[in-house]
Design a protein around this motif. Structure first.
Motif, short mmCIF file in Angstrom:
data_model
loop_
_atom_site.label_atom_id
_atom_site.label_comp_id
_atom_site.label_asym_id
_atom_site.label_seq_id
_atom_site.Cartn_x
_atom_site.Cartn_y
_atom_site.Cartn_z
N VAL A 43 31.08 52.55 61.87
CA VAL A 43 32.68 52.78 62.17
C VAL A 43 32.77 54.00 63.40
O VAL A 43 33.27 53.46 64.47
CB VAL A 43 33.79 53.00 61.00
N GLN A 44 32.19 54.87 63.01
CA GLN A 44 32.12 55.85 64.01
C GLN A 44 31.46 55.60 65.27
O GLN A 44 32.22 55.81 66.42
CB GLN A 44 31.69 57.27 63.39
N ALA A 45 30.41 55.11 65.32
CA ALA A 45 29.89 54.49 66.57
C ALA A 45 30.64 53.62 67.31
O ALA A 45 30.79 53.51 68.57
CB ALA A 45 28.45 53.76 66.07
N ALA A 46 31.17 52.61 66.68
CA ALA A 46 32.29 51.65 66.90
C ALA A 46 33.41 52.50 67.65
O ALA A 46 33.70 52.09 69.12
CB ALA A 46 32.69 50.71 66.23
N ILE A 47 33.89 53.34 67.15
CA ILE A 47 35.04 54.09 67.64
C ILE A 47 34.72 54.88 69.04
O ILE A 47 35.52 54.90 69.87
CB ILE A 47 35.79 55.17 66.43
N ALA A 48 33.45 55.33 68.88
CA ALA A 48 33.05 56.14 70.10
C ALA A 48 32.80 55.21 71.10
O ALA A 48 33.03 55.57 72.30
CB ALA A 48 31.64 56.71 69.74
N GLU A 56 38.21 44.99 56.97
CA GLU A 56 37.66 44.98 55.57
C GLU A 56 38.15 44.13 54.78
O GLU A 56 39.32 43.48 54.89
CB GLU A 56 37.85 46.42 55.08
N ASN A 57 37.44 43.18 53.75
CA ASN A 57 37.89 42.37 52.87
C ASN A 57 38.17 42.85 51.65
O ASN A 57 38.61 42.12 50.72
CB ASN A 57 36.72 41.11 52.97
N ARG A 58 37.57 44.01 51.16
CA ARG A 58 37.94 44.61 49.92
C ARG A 58 38.69 45.84 49.71
O ARG A 58 38.24 46.80 50.62
CB ARG A 58 36.40 44.72 49.20
N PRO A 59 39.68 46.02 49.24
CA PRO A 59 40.66 47.21 49.16
C PRO A 59 39.97 48.45 48.93
O PRO A 59 40.13 49.46 49.57
CB PRO A 59 41.62 46.77 48.29
N GLU A 60 39.16 48.53 47.98
CA GLU A 60 38.67 50.00 47.55
C GLU A 60 37.66 50.20 48.52
O GLU A 60 37.55 51.23 48.99
CB GLU A 60 37.63 49.51 46.24
N GLU A 61 37.12 49.49 49.18
CA GLU A 61 36.17 49.83 50.45
C GLU A 61 36.62 50.08 51.52
O GLU A 61 36.40 51.13 52.25
CB GLU A 61 35.21 48.42 50.78
N PRO A 68 43.65 57.35 53.55
CA PRO A 68 44.36 58.88 54.15
C PRO A 68 43.36 60.04 53.95
O PRO A 68 43.44 60.91 54.67
CB PRO A 68 45.75 58.90 53.16
N GLN A 69 42.22 59.92 52.96
CA GLN A 69 41.48 60.88 52.60
C GLN A 69 40.13 60.91 53.67
O GLN A 69 39.35 61.93 53.46
CB GLN A 69 40.84 60.97 51.10
N SER A 70 40.19 59.75 54.09
CA SER A 70 38.75 59.57 55.05
C SER A 70 38.84 60.75 56.25
O SER A 70 40.01 61.15 56.66
CB SER A 70 38.64 58.26 55.70
N PRO A 71 37.57 61.11 56.78
CA PRO A 71 37.65 62.10 57.78
C PRO A 71 38.51 61.82 58.81
O PRO A 71 38.37 60.55 59.30
CB PRO A 71 36.02 62.38 58.24
N LEU A 94 47.99 48.54 49.35
CA LEU A 94 48.80 49.31 50.04
C LEU A 94 48.46 50.93 50.63
O LEU A 94 48.96 51.10 51.45
CB LEU A 94 50.02 49.31 49.10
N ALA A 95 47.97 51.67 49.59
CA ALA A 95 47.43 52.72 49.83
C ALA A 95 46.62 52.83 51.01
O ALA A 95 46.31 54.10 51.66
CB ALA A 95 46.97 53.40 48.53
N CYS A 96 45.91 51.87 51.38
CA CYS A 96 45.12 51.78 52.64
C CYS A 96 45.78 51.87 53.76
O CYS A 96 45.34 52.15 54.98
CB CYS A 96 44.10 50.53 52.74
N ARG A 97 47.14 51.78 53.95
CA ARG A 97 48.27 51.72 55.17
C ARG A 97 47.36 50.83 56.20
O ARG A 97 47.33 51.12 57.20
CB ARG A 97 48.37 53.03 55.59
#
Ligand SMILES: *Cc1c(COP(=O)(O)O)cnc(C)c1O
Length: 239
Positions: A43-48, A56-61, A68-71, A94-97
Motif C-alpha cells: 500500500v505504501q509503495a502505491a501511495i508513494a 479491500e474485501n474483508r473488514p478486518e483486513e 484509525p490505528q494504522s500508521p 463502520l470502524a474502517c471509515r
C-alpha cells in the motif's frame, strides 16, 4: 515486490486510453487499487506512486491496514470496501471509515449498517451490488429484488446511495463481460428514472482483466488488484 509504481502508471494510461476511446473524460473514471491479501508495504509503495483510493474485501483486513490505528501516511489513503459484509462484521466495517461501500448486497445488511451509522450520527456512502448474471454462487440483489427493495433501501437514514456495482461471471475472454456491464448500466438508467431522488452516478465495474471494456460501457470506478500488486495466493483470490 512487483513494480507497483510502473504498474500503476501503465494502468492509468490504459484507463485514459479506454476513456478517450469511448469519448469519455478520463477524470470520470476512478482507479481503486485492490490491496487485499497484500501487506501495508505494498500500500505504501502505491501511495508513494500517487495512488489514493484503495479497495479491500474483508473488514478486518481493511481495518488492520486502513483503520484509525494504522500508521499515518500522507496523502491519506481512501478506503473502499468491496466485499460482502457479514452481519457480525458490520461494526468493524463502520470502524474502517470507508469512503464508499460498493457491496451492499441484501436488505438485511443495509438495515443493519444504516442503524449502526445512524447511532453514530453518520451516513454511509454506498453502492448496491447486483448479481447481474443471476449466478447462484454470487452475492447481490437480482434486478427484480433491487426494484422491489429500493423504496425501503432509499429511505434508510444511515445510508446514501450513489449507484451500482457488479462482478460478472468469470470467463476466459474479457469480451464476455461486456453484455453484463451493459446490463448494469441499463439497470442504473432504469432505477435512476424511477427513483430520481437518489444519486445514481456511480458504476463500479471492471477488474484487472476487463476494466477497459467496463470503461467503454460506462464504469466510473474500476477495481484493479492483480494488475497493480501482482498475483495473490490462489486460496484467497477465489473469494
Ligand atoms: C479481488 C477483487 C477485485 C480485484 O480483482 P483483480 O482481478 O485482481 O483485479 C475486484 N473486485 C472485487 C469485488 C474483488 O474482490
Amino acid at each position: 515486490m512487483p513494480p507497483i509504481s510502473a504498474n500503476l502508471q501503465l494502468i492509468r494510461q490504459r484507463i485514459a486510453a479506454a476513456a478517450a476511446g469511448a469519448g469519455r473524460d478520463p477524470a470520470g473514471v476512478t482507479l481503486v487499487a485492490v490491496s487485499k491479501t497484500h501487506g501495508f508495504d505494498f500500500v505504501q509503495a502505491a501511495i508513494a506512486a500517487g495512488q489514493i483510493e484503495f479497495g479491500e474485501n474483508r473488514p478486518e483486513e481493511a481495518y488492520a491496514k486502513f483503520g484509525p490505528q494504522s500508521p499515518p501516511v500522507l496523502p491519506s489513503p481512501r478506503l473502499h470496501l468491496i466485499g460482502p459484509i457479514q452481519s457480525r462484521k458490520a461494526e468493524i466495517a463502520l470502524a474502517c471509515r470507508p469512503v464508499l461501500i460498493h457491496s451492499i448486497d441484501r436488505l438485511k445488511i443495509a438495515r443493519r449498517l444504516s442503524n449502526l451509522a445512524q447511532a453514530q450520527g453518520r451516513r454511509l456512502d454506498i453502492l448496491f451490488e447486483i448479481n447481474i448474471a443471476g449466478e447462484s454462487s454470487k452475492a447481490g440483489f437480482s434486478p427484480d429484488e433491487l426494484l422491489a427493495d429500493l423504496p425501503e433501501l432509499l429511505a434508510l437514514p444511515g445510508l446514501c446511495s450513489h449507484g451500482l456495482m457488479t462482478i460478472p461471471p468469470l470467463a476466459p475472454d474479457p469480451e464476455r463481460a461486456r453484455p453484463y456491464f451493459r446490463q448494469l448500466r441499463l439497470l442504473r438508467d432504469d432505477v435512476a428514472a424511477r427513483f430520481p431522488q437518489a444519486d445514481w452516478s456511480q458504476l463500479s465495474m471492471g477488474m484487472s482483466d476487463d476494466f477497459e471494456i467496463a470503461i467503454a460501457e460506462g464504469a466510473t470506478l474500476v477495481r484493479v488488484g492483480s494488475a497493480v500488486f501482482g498475483p495473490r495466493e490462489a486460496v484467497i483470490s477465489s473469494q
